[in-house]
Structures are given as structure tokens and as C-alpha cells.
Scaffold this active site. Structure first.
Site, PDB file in Angstrom:
ATOM      1  N   ASP A 496      30.868 -10.290   6.473  1.00  8.85           N
ATOM      2  CA  ASP A 496      31.375  -9.314   5.516  1.00  8.85           C
ATOM      3  C   ASP A 496      32.888  -9.295   5.698  1.00  8.85           C
ATOM      4  O   ASP A 496      33.410  -8.785   6.700  1.00  8.85           O
ATOM      5  CB  ASP A 496      30.770  -7.941   5.816  1.00  8.85           C
ATOM      6  N   HIS A 497      33.587  -9.871   4.719  1.00 12.15           N
ATOM      7  CA  HIS A 497      35.027 -10.069   4.879  1.00 12.15           C
ATOM      8  C   HIS A 497      35.810  -8.758   4.855  1.00 12.15           C
ATOM      9  O   HIS A 497      37.025  -8.743   5.126  1.00 12.15           O
ATOM     10  CB  HIS A 497      35.565 -11.010   3.793  1.00 12.15           C
ATOM     11  N   ARG A 498      35.175  -7.652   4.531  1.00 10.92           N
ATOM     12  CA  ARG A 498      35.848  -6.352   4.614  1.00 10.92           C
ATOM     13  C   ARG A 498      36.079  -5.965   6.069  1.00 10.92           C
ATOM     14  O   ARG A 498      36.999  -5.194   6.383  1.00 10.92           O
ATOM     15  CB  ARG A 498      35.015  -5.263   3.934  1.00 10.92           C
TER      16      ARG A 498
END
Length: 526
Positions: A496-498
């Protein structure tokens, strides 16, 4: 004594279940806690046990039917009632018929038999089938339950039917005798003139029969079945009934009815529900016929499969996915597993490569805690987990399930193998509990088990990463300046690149590779 059994709440958040199969038939003897049905919810398949010793009196739901939690699905005759059941029923019938006649003479239509019958209430018009809760509600609202058309199986009166009847009666009283059409709305044709309501059609396009053509019968006194369109120009119905028709996408002028008020066709909520169900059944039959003619098969999208789909969609559309791919030389791992497999077999434990990977991931997660976290969007906080619950994605007939091995950091290789094997088997047999698939902090999926190498796995939300293992294949590698065959496995880490940056993903993967290339290092891990 008759005992009604409602579909129980088999898990938090479960609102309905599908009757997969009945394990008993009407008349069969049963013992307390004996499984009588298999029910599939959106979580798993569970057995429903009998609450009493006795026999099956009546089954109220068919196999394949979706049933809301709290709905009566089966009626039992408790032990001791079977021998005298028929005689008791006859005597009760005589007594309640006599009570009905006496009550009718004094104007009291509803009899005291309602308080003694478990399922059916004798009235002047015959026996009324209703749940005790529906009869109790009718008494509280002052509604004659004998005058209500039940919308359930066999004309069974539900609480919804009672409330609708009470609302109709209330609206009649409020309108008063000066109003020519109390609690109902007169509809003149499709133009809506003289309607008295904003929605003149009751919502939805005109419904046709299963052949696609409306029925020629426009008589309010019958002629049209529930699956055919009555196609009237004038209909009386309470506003609540019109709203029900609108919500169901039904043209109220098309609903067949045998009831009249002031010489006009009068439609009840039960008639709308019955017609909507018939129309849906006709549409389903049409779709099935088309599918069969095209060589297609339609499979209901519900239960566990629907839940999996919803979770996948939520994860994919919530978390921006990025996948990091790499390869690792696992020649030493293959040798180590071969050496230990025989020892594991002696203890009755099947040792695969997965426990080694789990141990390697736990060691890497300790070093890179951001990969073992979740995003609390409401609180706007990243929650780093200090415990390591590893999910193992498992292919089953119902779809992908993820059993969770809790506290993987506190278990040795054989303990991990034993617990994982047990959970995976329960998932495939559909006996795993909801709790055993919750609380994961990181997930591993093995696409190599079916020959795959690379993947872009979807994160098991609300986790922030998932690792896919590819098949171990023999590939050429340069070792000490020479090209030699080595055992190579591929890794695909989705993040999850967040929460997780690409650099951390690569560093985490490299650390996992170091442990898999040198499995003896795992011995140093607690």
C-alpha cells in the site's frame, strides 16, 4: 409442544444465510445438538443444530433459499408430542373453532387461541399461520390478524404484514369519513390525473408477464396470476403500499388482486410483494433459458464468494497498489527442507516451504515495522503492530480464504507447520471459523503451487503488504565464475503505497531473500 427454530446469528455482521442442504426431513426424529441443516453465510458454511429432542414437524425454507437471520426455518415437535400429535391437533381445532364462533358472536374476531397456539391462530375465516412475535405485535397494535393476507410461505403472516395493516388502518382513521378515498390513492390511467400523490405510477416501468406481454385481464376480481400483469387503469392502494411498489420497481396498476373497495381494485402490500417475487422469478427463468441456449451456466454471486469479491474491491480501490518483483536462489533452502522433512514426518507433520518463508518474513518485519502496520484513516494514524499474525492465502472451492497463524514469532518451525496445515485443511473443508481468519498483520500467498512465477497480489485490507511466492524452478546462475544450475524462487511483494515506500519494499524483500538463501540464519531467530 411445538418449538419454532429461527435462523440464528452465526457471526457478527451476518444478516442472512443460504440453506445449502437439509440433513433431515419432515417426520425424522432428532436429538438435541444434532445437525439438521448446513447454512452458508458470507463468512463460512456452518452446521445448524437441533435445540431439542423430538422430531421434525415442518421445514419452512427450501435448500438454496436465502433466509434473513431471525426467520423461522424449521419447526420441531418436542419429545413426547409425537404419539399424541394428531389427536391433540384435532381437539385443539374443535376447541378453537368453538372459541372462534363465540367470539364472532360478540364482535371479537381474534380469539384467546392465539395465546396458546405456537404457529397457527384459528379465526372466523380459518387458520392463520403466524409467528408468535407477529401475533404479539398484532395484539399490541390492535390489528385483527385474521384479516391480514400473509406474504410468507403458505400465507404466513410476518411482522412486516402486521405493521403494514396497522398503518393502513391508521391512515383510514386519520382521513375520516369526509374524505371519499381515505388512506388510499385513486390513480386514473398512466397520466396521473386525479392521483393525489406525486408518484402516479407507484414507481418503475409497467411489468409484463414472463412472455414479455402484459396480460389481457384487467379485472380487479382476478383472472391474472401473480406472474401476469393485471394492466388496470384505476387502482386503490395505501401510500405505504405505493411506496413498497416503487421501491420494488413494480407498476401498481399491474399487480393482480381479488380485493375491492368502493367497486375499485384494491392492492395490499402482500399482493405487491407476491407480484414482485413472481416477476423476479420470471426474469430469472428467462435469463436461465437464454444462458442455457448459449451454453452458459449462471452461478449465484453470494455468500463467501461475494464477501471475497467485496473485500478485494475495497482493497484495490482504497489502497494504491505497487508490486516489487525479485528472484532468490533457494538451493540451500531446498536442501534444508529435504533434511528436515523426514524428521517432521516422524512426528506426523507435513513440512512445506511455507514455514521457512513465514519465519523469514517475521524476521524481516521486525526490522521493517512499517510493512507490519495498518492505516487508521479515521484517526489519521499509521498503526505499527508489535505482534506477528501471518495469514496464508488458501484456494478453496468457495474462493480464496486466508487462515491466520497467530504469534508466528513465538513458534518454532514444526509448530508453524502443524498449525498452518490444520487451518488450511479447515478452510478447504469449510469448517474454519470467522475468528480464525481475522487479525492478520501480513499475508503470504503461494502462486507457485499451481506453477505460477510472478503475480500482482491484492493486499488483504487493512494490511499494507502481501508476498506472493512463485514456483521453485531450476535456472542457470553464475557461481564462482561458472554457470551452474540452481533452485530459484520468485517473490512478488505488493504494498500500500500510502504507507510503504518503494525503497522499504525493496529492502524488506532483500532481507527475506537473505534468510531464504541462508536458512541456517533462521535458527538464530526466536
Amino acid at each position: 409442544m411445538v418449538r419454532e427454530f429461527e435462523l440464528p446469528d452465526v457471526g457478527e455482521g451476518v444478516a442472512e444465510g443460504e440453506i445449502v442442504d437439509w440433513l433431515v426431513e419432515e417426520g425424522d426424529p432428532v436429538e438435541e445438538d444434532q445437525p439438521v441443516a448446513e447454512v452458508e453465510t458470507d463468512k463460512a458454511v456452518v452446521d445448524v443444530p437441533s435445540p431439542v429432542d423430538g422430531s421434525v414437524q415442518e421445514i419452512h425454507a427450501a435448500a438454496g433459499e436465502m433466509v434473513p437471520v431471525g426467520t423461522v426455518i424449521i419447526t420441531f415437535a418436542e419429545e413426547g408430542d409425537a404419539d399424541s400429535g394428531e389427536a391433540t391437533t384435532t381437539e385443539e381445532s374443535k376447541e378453537t373453532d368453538a372459541a372462534t364462533e363465540a367470539s364472532a358472536a360478540t364482535g371479537d374476531v381474534e380469539t384467546t387461541a392465539e395465546e396458546t397456539a405456537d404457529e397457527e391462530t384459528p379465526t372466523a375465516s380459518g387458520r392463520v399461520f403466524a409467528a408468535p412475535s407477529a401475533r404479539r405485535l398484532a395484539r399490541e397494535l390492535g390489528v385483527d390478524i385474521g384479516s391480514i393476507d400473509g406474504s410468507g410461505p403458505g400465507g404466513r403472516v410476518s411482522e412486516h404484514d402486521v405493521r403494514a395493516a396497522a398503518e393502513d388502518a391508521k391512515e383510514v382513521d386519520e382521513e375520516g369519513s369526509d374524505s371519499p378515498e381515505p388512506a388510499t390513492t385513486r390513480v386514473e390511467g398512466s397520466s396521473g390525473t386525479d392521483a393525489g400523490e406525486g408518484d402516479t405510477t407507484g414507481g418503475g416501468a409497467a411489468q409484463a408477464s414472463s412472455t414479455g406481454q402484459p396480460s389481457a385481464s384487467g379485472s380487479a376480481a382476478g383472472g391474472a396470476t401473480a406472474g401476469e400483469s393485471a394492466d388496470r387503469e384505476r387502482t386503490l392502494a395505501a401510500p405505504a403500499t405505493r411506496k413498497l411498489a416503487a421501491d420494488s420497481g413494480v407498476d401498481i396498476d399491474a399487480v393482480p388482486t381479488d380485493e375491492e373497495r368502493d367497486g375499485e381494485a384494491f392492492v395490499t402490500p402482500a399482493a405487491v410483494e407476491s407480484y414482485a417475487e413472481a416477476q423476479q422469478a420470471a426474469q430469472d427463468a428467462d435469463r436461465a433459458a437464454v444462458a442455457e441456449s448459449r451454453g452458459e451456466e449462471r452461478i449465484p454471486y453470494r455468500g463467501v464468494r461475494r464477501t471475497i469479491g467485496q473485500q478485494m474491491a475495497e482493497s484495490k480501490y482504497t489502497a494504491p497498489h505497487v508490486t516489487h518483483h525479485d528472484e532468490v536462489d533457494v538451493t540451500a533452502l531446498v536442501e534444508a527442507r529435504t533434511d528436515l522433512k523426514e524428521l517432521a514426518d516422524e512426528q506426523g507433520i507435513s513440512l512445506s516451504y511455507m514455514p521457512f518463508v513465514m519465519k523469514a518474513c517475521v524476521a524481516a518485519l521486525r526490522e521493517f515495522p512499517m510493512v507490519n502496520s495498518m492505516l487508521d484513516e479515521e484517526a489519521e494514524e499509521i498503526v505499527q503492530k508489535k505482534y506477528y499474525n501471518i495469514g496464508v492465502a488458501t484456494a478453496t472451492d468457495a474462493g480464496l480464504m486466508v487462515p491466520v497463524v497467530e504469534d508466528a514469532d513465538r513458534k518454532n518451525m514444526l509448530q508453524l507447520a502443524s498449525e498452518m496445515n490444520e487451518l488450511v485443511e479447515k478452510a478447504r473443508e469449510r469448517t474454519i471459523s470467522r475468528e480464525e481468519m481475522q487479525g492478520g498483520t501480513f499475508t503470504i500467498t503461494n502462486v507457485g503451487a499451481i506453477g505460477g512465477e510472478y503475480a500482482t497480489p491484492i493486499i488483504n485490507h487493512p494490511e499494507v503488504a502481501i508476498l506472493a511466492l512463485g514456483a521453485i524452478k531450476e535456472k542457470p546462475r553464475v557461481v564462482d565464475g561458472e554457470i551452474v544450475p540452481r533452485k530459484v524462487m520468485t517473490l512478488s511483494l505488493s504494498i500500500d503505497h500510502r504507507v510503504v515506500d518503494g525503497a522499504i519494499a525493496a529492502q524488506f524483500t532483500n532481507r527475506v531473500e537473505e534468510f531464504l538463501e541462508n536458512p541456517q540464519r533462521l535458527l538464530l531467530e526466536a
